[in-house]
Scaffold this active site. Structure first.
Site, PDB file in Angstrom:
ATOM      1  N   ASP A  76     -89.932 111.494  10.284  1.00  0.00           N
ATOM      2  CA  ASP A  76     -88.761 112.203  10.804  1.00  0.00           C
ATOM      3  C   ASP A  76     -88.398 113.325   9.834  1.00  0.00           C
ATOM      4  O   ASP A  76     -88.637 113.203   8.625  1.00  0.00           O
ATOM      5  CB  ASP A  76     -87.551 111.276  10.910  1.00  0.00           C
ATOM      6  N   SER A  92     -92.041 119.076  14.588  1.00  0.00           N
ATOM      7  CA  SER A  92     -92.819 119.937  13.711  1.00  0.00           C
ATOM      8  C   SER A  92     -94.137 119.257  13.367  1.00  0.00           C
ATOM      9  O   SER A  92     -94.240 118.028  13.397  1.00  0.00           O
ATOM     10  CB  SER A  92     -92.051 120.270  12.430  1.00  0.00           C
ATOM     11  N   PHE A 143     -96.797 114.545  11.765  1.00  0.00           N
ATOM     12  CA  PHE A 143     -95.788 114.665  12.816  1.00  0.00           C
ATOM     13  C   PHE A 143     -94.406 114.559  12.160  1.00  0.00           C
ATOM     14  O   PHE A 143     -94.179 113.667  11.341  1.00  0.00           O
ATOM     15  CB  PHE A 143     -95.890 113.517  13.818  1.00  0.00           C
ATOM     16  N   GLU A 144     -93.495 115.428  12.555  1.00  0.00           N
ATOM     17  CA  GLU A 144     -92.109 115.345  12.098  1.00  0.00           C
ATOM     18  C   GLU A 144     -91.187 115.374  13.305  1.00  0.00           C
ATOM     19  O   GLU A 144     -91.141 116.365  14.039  1.00  0.00           O
ATOM     20  CB  GLU A 144     -91.767 116.510  11.161  1.00  0.00           C
ATOM     21  N   ALA A 145     -90.492 114.265  13.529  1.00  0.00           N
ATOM     22  CA  ALA A 145     -89.526 114.170  14.629  1.00  0.00           C
ATOM     23  C   ALA A 145     -88.187 114.707  14.144  1.00  0.00           C
ATOM     24  O   ALA A 145     -87.623 114.200  13.172  1.00  0.00           O
ATOM     25  CB  ALA A 145     -89.384 112.720  15.076  1.00  0.00           C
TER      26      ALA A 145
END
Length: 388
Positions: free
Chosen positions: A159, A178, A242-244
């Site tokens: 995240d 992102s 992955f960036e939430a």
């Protein structure tokens, strides 16, 4: 084209919700998944909690996925379990995935941090800065799983904070999702593994632009071998970060969870269809780089008492995430005071030159005070938000 919305709505795992996701939450789900997949324990944490593993599928292409390396970053964990719900189904694409891929998943790498709702582990170590020294049991478990599984792809799930945004004046948006294809050396060169990761990200971005246009960002690719993604890329495995992030009015990250699921699904479909051989570096580097431009709330044109004189200025507040009785509570505190040029609020208020008062009746405004205050005589703000 796949109907992403319909697939997501059909396979959303309703047992997981909100920001606080721990071993206790996933254990009943893992028990249910035993019918379909191989459930195990890859190791234990500092405090002796199990680090669970899931092995799914029987295909030649091996994908290693891990989430909640940072204990308070749970959005991707929810999306991974949504994907597993889909994967166990009779959906034709799911059947193809199970035949084409073998997935090895560590859904919560840092179960102590998850229980405490902290970024670091129980020894207060950031596991994403421990890829060289491997001082922590969780870091060793992750590395051993990587070595034993020998993946063709590595998915590093995180995240990001609400501070990140994209765009320029008049058209700024939060960075809802992102990505990063980490560098494998100081020069940030592109070799075959990094090119493969770049190509997958470009496909996922194309999908997400249909749902959240202008809200997909790219992280800076400065090389740090202490970070697990950079380490795995340097070891020759295409690795995708992955960036939430934030979606408007979605602090529980239930909307963002959906977009992570869309990205996971579209990326695997591209790998399955073998459409990732095309060089998509230009598409990847056109994804705008994340910038720190957002506060949670911003208050403009407010009159405050500054050094015994009244001035008109702006100020902003941010939420702190506080764990209370196994629930994450968002408590707003004043963060910055000043013109705050080139910064924005996810919520913005025009205070129209009226005077600030805090709860004690004082007009003193300072950083880190709770965001409970009055603007003028009639506008009351509680926990940073104006009461209606």
């Amino acid at each position: 084209m796949m109907d992403f919305e319909e697939i997501y709505n059909s396979y959303l795992n309703s047992k997981l919700h909100g920001r606080y996701i721990t071993n206790e939450d996933i254990e009943p789900i893992l028990n249910d998944l035993k019918t379909y997949f191989e459930i195990g324990t890859a190791g234990t944490s500092v405090m002796g909690k199990p680090i669970y593993s899931i092995k799914a599928g029987s295909g030649k292409t091996k994908v290693f996925i891990w989430s909640q390396m940072h204990g308070n970053e749970s959005t991707t964990t929810k999306a991974v379990f949504d994907f597993l719900n889909f994967l166990k189904s009779g959906n034709e694409i799911a059947l193809n995935f199970r035949e084409h891929f073998t997935y090895y998943i560590l859904p919560i790498v840092n179960p102590d941090g998850a229980a405490l709702y902290t970024r670091a582990n129980a020894n207060d170590v950031d596991l994403n800065r421990d890829s060289v020294n491997l001082t922590q049991p969780e870091s060793k478990v992750l590395r051993q799983a990587f070595k034993d599984f020998k993946p063709d792809f590595a998915y590093n799930m995180h995240d990001q904070r609400t501070i990140f945004g994209l765009g320029e004046d008049g058209d700024v948006k939060p960075a809802t999702v992102s990505f990063l294809a980490p560098s494998y050396n100081e020069e940030r060169e592109i070799n075959e593994p990094r090119q493969t990761a770049i190509n997958v990200i470009a496909v996922m971005n194309d999908t997400l632009q249909q749902f959240i246009p202008g809200q997909v960002g790219r992280f800076d690719d400065g090389f740090n071998i202490n970070c697990i993604g950079d380490m795995f890329m340097s070891l020759g495995v295409p690795t995708i970060l992955f960036e939430a992030g934030h979606y408007p009015n979605d602090y529980l990250r239930e909307k963002t969870r959906k977009f992570i699921f869309f990205a996971i699904l579209s990326g695997f479909y591209a790998i399955y269809e073998n459409v990732i051989a095309i060089n998509k570096s230009e598409d990847y580097f056109r994804i705008p780089q994340n910038r720190v431009i957002f506060f949670d709330m911003m208050y403009k044109n407010v009159k405050i008492n500054y050094e015994n004189k009244e001035i008109i200025t702006n100020f902003a507040s941010h939420y702190k995430e506080v764990l209370i009785d196994k629930s994450v509570i968002f408590e707003a505190f004043v963060k910055e005071i000043g013109e705050l040029d080139n910064f924005y609020g996810h919520i913005e208020y025009d205070c129209k030159g009226e005077l600030f008062y805090n709860n004690s009746g004082s007009d003193l405004l300072k950083n880190e005070q709770k965001a409970d205050f009055m603007i003028g005589k009639n506008r009351e703000f509680v926990n940073g938000v104006e009461k209606k």
